[in-house]
Design an enzyme around this catalytic site. Structure first.
Site, PDB file in Angstrom:
ATOM      1  N   HIS A  25       1.036  -1.269   0.395  1.00 35.34           N
ATOM      2  CA  HIS A  25      -0.161  -0.215   0.100  1.00 35.34           C
ATOM      3  C   HIS A  25       1.105   0.965   0.012  1.00 35.34           C
ATOM      4  O   HIS A  25       2.064   1.515   0.582  1.00 35.34           O
ATOM      5  CB  HIS A  25      -0.442  -0.391   1.444  1.00 35.34           C
ATOM      6  CG  HIS A  25      -1.980   1.079   1.360  1.00 35.34           C
ATOM      7  ND1 HIS A  25      -2.630   1.375   0.314  1.00 35.34           N
ATOM      8  CD2 HIS A  25      -1.612   2.071   2.514  1.00 35.34           C
ATOM      9  CE1 HIS A  25      -2.949   2.593   0.634  1.00 35.34           C
ATOM     10  NE2 HIS A  25      -3.116   2.848   1.479  1.00 35.34           N
ATOM     11  N   SER A  30       3.072  -1.116  -7.505  1.00 35.86           N
ATOM     12  CA  SER A  30       3.310  -2.866  -6.372  1.00 35.86           C
ATOM     13  C   SER A  30       1.637  -2.792  -6.780  1.00 35.86           C
ATOM     14  O   SER A  30       0.640  -3.812  -7.284  1.00 35.86           O
ATOM     15  CB  SER A  30       3.567  -3.514  -5.118  1.00 35.86           C
ATOM     16  OG  SER A  30       2.237  -3.969  -4.793  1.00 35.86           O
ATOM     17  N   HIS A 139       4.537  -9.884   4.374  1.00 38.47           N
ATOM     18  CA  HIS A 139       5.424  -9.552   3.828  1.00 38.47           C
ATOM     19  C   HIS A 139       6.446  -9.305   3.604  1.00 38.47           C
ATOM     20  O   HIS A 139       7.460 -10.207   3.682  1.00 38.47           O
ATOM     21  CB  HIS A 139       5.288 -10.158   2.015  1.00 38.47           C
ATOM     22  CG  HIS A 139       4.813  -8.206   1.177  1.00 38.47           C
ATOM     23  ND1 HIS A 139       4.621  -7.093   2.014  1.00 38.47           N
ATOM     24  CD2 HIS A 139       6.425  -8.362   0.430  1.00 38.47           C
ATOM     25  CE1 HIS A 139       4.454  -6.859   0.921  1.00 38.47           C
ATOM     26  NE2 HIS A 139       5.946  -6.593   0.122  1.00 38.47           N
ATOM     27  N   ARG A 140       6.848  -8.581   4.277  1.00 35.12           N
ATOM     28  CA  ARG A 140       8.037  -7.609   4.609  1.00 35.12           C
ATOM     29  C   ARG A 140       8.369  -8.229   5.681  1.00 35.12           C
ATOM     30  O   ARG A 140       9.641  -8.235   6.579  1.00 35.12           O
ATOM     31  CB  ARG A 140       8.325  -6.330   4.263  1.00 35.12           C
ATOM     32  CG  ARG A 140       7.943  -6.433   2.669  1.00 35.12           C
ATOM     33  CD  ARG A 140       8.344  -5.482   2.307  1.00 35.12           C
ATOM     34  NE  ARG A 140      10.166  -6.100   1.702  1.00 35.12           N
ATOM     35  CZ  ARG A 140      11.057  -4.715   1.239  1.00 35.12           C
ATOM     36  NH1 ARG A 140      11.077  -3.764   0.379  1.00 35.12           N
ATOM     37  NH2 ARG A 140      12.764  -5.896   1.320  1.00 35.12           N
ATOM     38  N   GLU A 176      12.703   1.235   8.091  1.00 32.73           N
ATOM     39  CA  GLU A 176      13.045  -0.037   6.231  1.00 32.73           C
ATOM     40  C   GLU A 176      14.618   0.148   5.856  1.00 32.73           C
ATOM     41  O   GLU A 176      14.671  -0.064   4.772  1.00 32.73           O
ATOM     42  CB  GLU A 176      11.612   1.089   5.317  1.00 32.73           C
ATOM     43  CG  GLU A 176      10.663   0.428   5.740  1.00 32.73           C
ATOM     44  CD  GLU A 176       9.728  -0.609   5.924  1.00 32.73           C
ATOM     45  OE1 GLU A 176      10.319  -0.361   4.538  1.00 32.73           O
ATOM     46  OE2 GLU A 176       8.312  -0.790   5.991  1.00 32.73           O
ATOM     47  N   HIS A 251       9.397   5.398  -0.018  1.00 33.09           N
ATOM     48  CA  HIS A 251      11.052   5.801   0.358  1.00 33.09           C
ATOM     49  C   HIS A 251      11.723   6.579   0.059  1.00 33.09           C
ATOM     50  O   HIS A 251      11.802   7.393  -1.166  1.00 33.09           O
ATOM     51  CB  HIS A 251      11.219   4.015  -0.035  1.00 33.09           C
ATOM     52  CG  HIS A 251      10.921   2.313   1.257  1.00 33.09           C
ATOM     53  ND1 HIS A 251      11.569   1.736   0.452  1.00 33.09           N
ATOM     54  CD2 HIS A 251      11.251   2.191   2.123  1.00 33.09           C
ATOM     55  CE1 HIS A 251      10.830   0.847   1.094  1.00 33.09           C
ATOM     56  NE2 HIS A 251      10.668   1.366   2.002  1.00 33.09           N
ATOM     57  N   CYS A 370      16.928  -0.256  -5.103  1.00 28.78           N
ATOM     58  CA  CYS A 370      16.408  -0.846  -4.131  1.00 28.78           C
ATOM     59  C   CYS A 370      16.781  -2.062  -4.107  1.00 28.78           C
ATOM     60  O   CYS A 370      16.942  -2.432  -3.227  1.00 28.78           O
ATOM     61  CB  CYS A 370      14.757  -0.852  -4.405  1.00 28.78           C
ATOM     62  SG  CYS A 370      13.693   0.731  -4.661  1.00 28.78           S
TER      63      CYS A 370
HETATM   64  O1  SUG Z   1       8.662  -2.958   0.164  1.00 31.28           O
HETATM   65  N1  SUG Z   1       7.623  -4.174  -2.796  1.00 31.28           N
HETATM   66  C1  SUG Z   1       8.607  -3.315  -2.293  1.00 31.28           C
HETATM   67  C2  SUG Z   1       9.337  -2.432  -2.768  1.00 31.28           C
HETATM   68  C3  SUG Z   1      10.665  -1.939  -2.174  1.00 31.28           C
HETATM   69  C4  SUG Z   1      11.939  -0.780  -2.944  1.00 31.28           C
HETATM   70  N2  SUG Z   1      13.116  -0.564  -2.392  1.00 31.28           N
HETATM   71  C5  SUG Z   1      12.967   1.053  -2.102  1.00 31.28           C
HETATM   72  N3  SUG Z   1      12.820   1.536  -2.749  1.00 31.28           N
HETATM   73  N4  SUG Z   1      14.428   1.101  -1.338  1.00 31.28           N
HETATM   74  C6  SUG Z   1       8.022  -2.396  -0.772  1.00 31.28           C
HETATM   75  O2  SUG Z   1       7.181  -1.409  -1.111  1.00 31.28           O
HETATM   76  C7  SUG Z   1       5.724  -5.046  -3.632  1.00 31.28           C
HETATM   77  C8  SUG Z   1       5.257  -7.220  -3.648  1.00 31.28           C
HETATM   78  C9  SUG Z   1       3.767  -7.293  -4.520  1.00 31.28           C
HETATM   79  O3  SUG Z   1       3.179  -6.273  -4.307  1.00 31.28           O
HETATM   80  O4  SUG Z   1       4.228  -8.536  -4.778  1.00 31.28           O
HETATM   81  C10 SUG Z   1       6.993  -5.166  -3.157  1.00 31.28           C
HETATM   82  O5  SUG Z   1       6.855  -5.680  -1.597  1.00 31.28           O
END
Ligand code: SUG
EC number: 3.5.3.23
Length: 447
Positions: A25, A30, A139-140, A176, A251, A370
């Protein structure tokens, strides 16, 4: 005496379950691409191709392994029972969003893996690591345990490397990692000043974003600086502009990138631009070179769509810098013109632009920056690394062949419940840890 410090970019290898689940979100890409069919093999090869071309251009390149996915342990913790196939089927039926979350290959974005302080800046002369808690999304949140284990395995020697506890995984300390941290310095051999950018203040803060969540707190950034022994003379804490977060800048590395004395940023990056630059100047021993991109040149919307600021800015031996941008920048006329006129044509060290295709990752909101964790390492620290984690041609070829052997070229949301994917994934990861020589790091190897 020179310690021969080099910045090593440790890129995340894209895992075999790379997919588009619409999990993040506030991350426009994404949210837009959730439900598409992904190509994990292409994603991993695009990542490796980027690493290889930067290695061939003379930059030091490392790799970080992906995580064990699907995370069936997480599903079991949430009450799903039975054998692997049963757990997957039950989750697919009852909670498809959870199944997607435990399959995410999100650890590829290693800029979120940890925050790192080079030994040059730390009082005890060691390299310091704090794996990020990534508590803002489920998920993270699943990543830090394995991340910490992988970092401890690769950067193992306590004479050189210090690992700190992950911050408490609660909104107060939402962290993060390096995506919200920039080290500015003269040469990489010189001590630096650390810029931590936060989205909100947990205690007593106002002025946060209204639409999308702020993922980094001031309290988290302060705790990391404290863990790493950095005092006020070396640190600057700046709030990200809330309007930027609401436009999809989840970010700081989606709106700013720094390297050496250069800070390339969009005018909407910081809530108080002037104060941020002044605080940096007051602490740096070398003149700051701000490269400011105004909204007239690149709108926030274009910055988010093209990831211009999610570029890697890398130092060449002659003092010039190379900007590594995603292909989307070249496809956008306004952004491409800004790169030519304002960046290459401006009075700054940026002398070259390299365009890289990382589209599979970009569709999930992950650009070149990233995909990498920067670790500045002295020669003795590079020598102390465990295993085979610095890229050379042979390692690249082994990894590319490994991907070709194990990865699917098609992964749709309905494929995530396939029990064969679990087997394929674990076989691949087991082979990978042997290939990299880092020992057992995955839950299935430790049980
Ligand atoms: O945390 N996307 C990651 C992308 C992270 C990018 N990192 C930096 N900007 N450093 C996030 O939003 C999407 C996964 C999905 O929707 O399947 C996702 O987790």
């Amino acid at each position: 005496m020179s310690q021969n410090v080099r910045e090593v970019n440790f890129d995340g290898l894209v895992g075999p379950t790379h997919n588009y689940a619409g999990l993040a979100h506030g991350n426009v890409a994404s949210m837009r691409h959730g439900g598409l069919t992904a190509n994990p093999r292409e994603a991993a090869l695009q990542g490796l191709a980027k690493m290889k071309s930067l290695m061939e251009a003379g930059f030091a390149q490392g790799v970080l392994p992906p995580q064990q996915r699907p995370d069936l342990g997480a599903l079991r913790d949430l009450g799903f029972t039975g054998d692997d196939a049963g757990v997957l089927a039950q989750a697919a039926r009852q909670a498809p969003q959870l199944l997607r979350a435990v399959c995410s290959a999100s650890s590829m974005w290693t800029a979120n893996a940890a925050t790192v302080t080079p030994s040059l800046d730390a009082p005890d002369g060691r390299v310091h690591f704090t794996a990020a808690n990534l508590q803002s999304s489920f998920h993270r949140y699943l990543e830090p345990r394995t991340t910490a284990r992988v970092l401890a395995a690769m950067f193992h020697d306590p004479a050189h490397f210090a690992h700190h506890p992950v911050l408490p995984a609660t909104p107060t300390f939402s962290d993060e990692g390096a995506a919200n941290h920039t080290r500015l310095c003269g040469d990489h051999d010189e001590p630096g000043v650390h810029l931590y950018v936060y989205g909100r203040q947990a205690f007593g803060g106002e002025h946060g974003p209204k639409r999308y969540p702020a993922r980094q707190t001031l309290e988290a950034s302060q705790a990391i600086a404290r863990q790493h022994g950095l005092d006020d003379t070396r640190t600057v804490f700046a709030q990200q502009h809330p309007d930027a977060i609401d436009a999809g800048v989840f970010h700081n590395d989606v709106i700013a990138v720094g390297n050496g004395p250069v800070l390339l940023y969009h005018e909407m990056a910081f809530r108080d631009e002037t104060a941020t630059l002044e605080a940096l100047r007051a602490r740096m021993s070398t003149p700051l070179i701000p490269v400011r991109v105004p909204s007239e040149a690149v709108s926030l919307e274009d910055a988010v769509a093209t990831y211009l600021f999610n570029s890697q800015l890398l130092s060449n031996p002659d003092g010039s810098m190379t900007l590594v941008v995603p292909g989307e920048c070249q496809e956008n006329e306004t952004v491409w013109r800004t790169i030519q006129d304002l960046l290459l044509g401006g009075n700054n060290p940026i002398g070259e632009v390299l365009v890289k295709d990382v589209k599979q990752s970009m569709r999930n909101g992950g650009g070149p920056a990233c995909l990498r964790l920067r670790v500045a390492l002295a020669a003795r620290e590079r020598q102390a690394l465990t295993g085979r984690v610095l890229l050379d041609e042979a390692l690249h070829d082994d990894l590319a062949a490994w991907v070709e052997r194990h990865y699917r070229d098609r992964l749709a949301p309905e494929d995530l419940a396939d029990p064969l994917l679990v087997r394929e994934s674990l076989t691949a990861l087991d082979e990978l840890t042997q290939l990299l020589g880092i020992g057992a790091v995955y839950p299935f190897q430790l049980n």
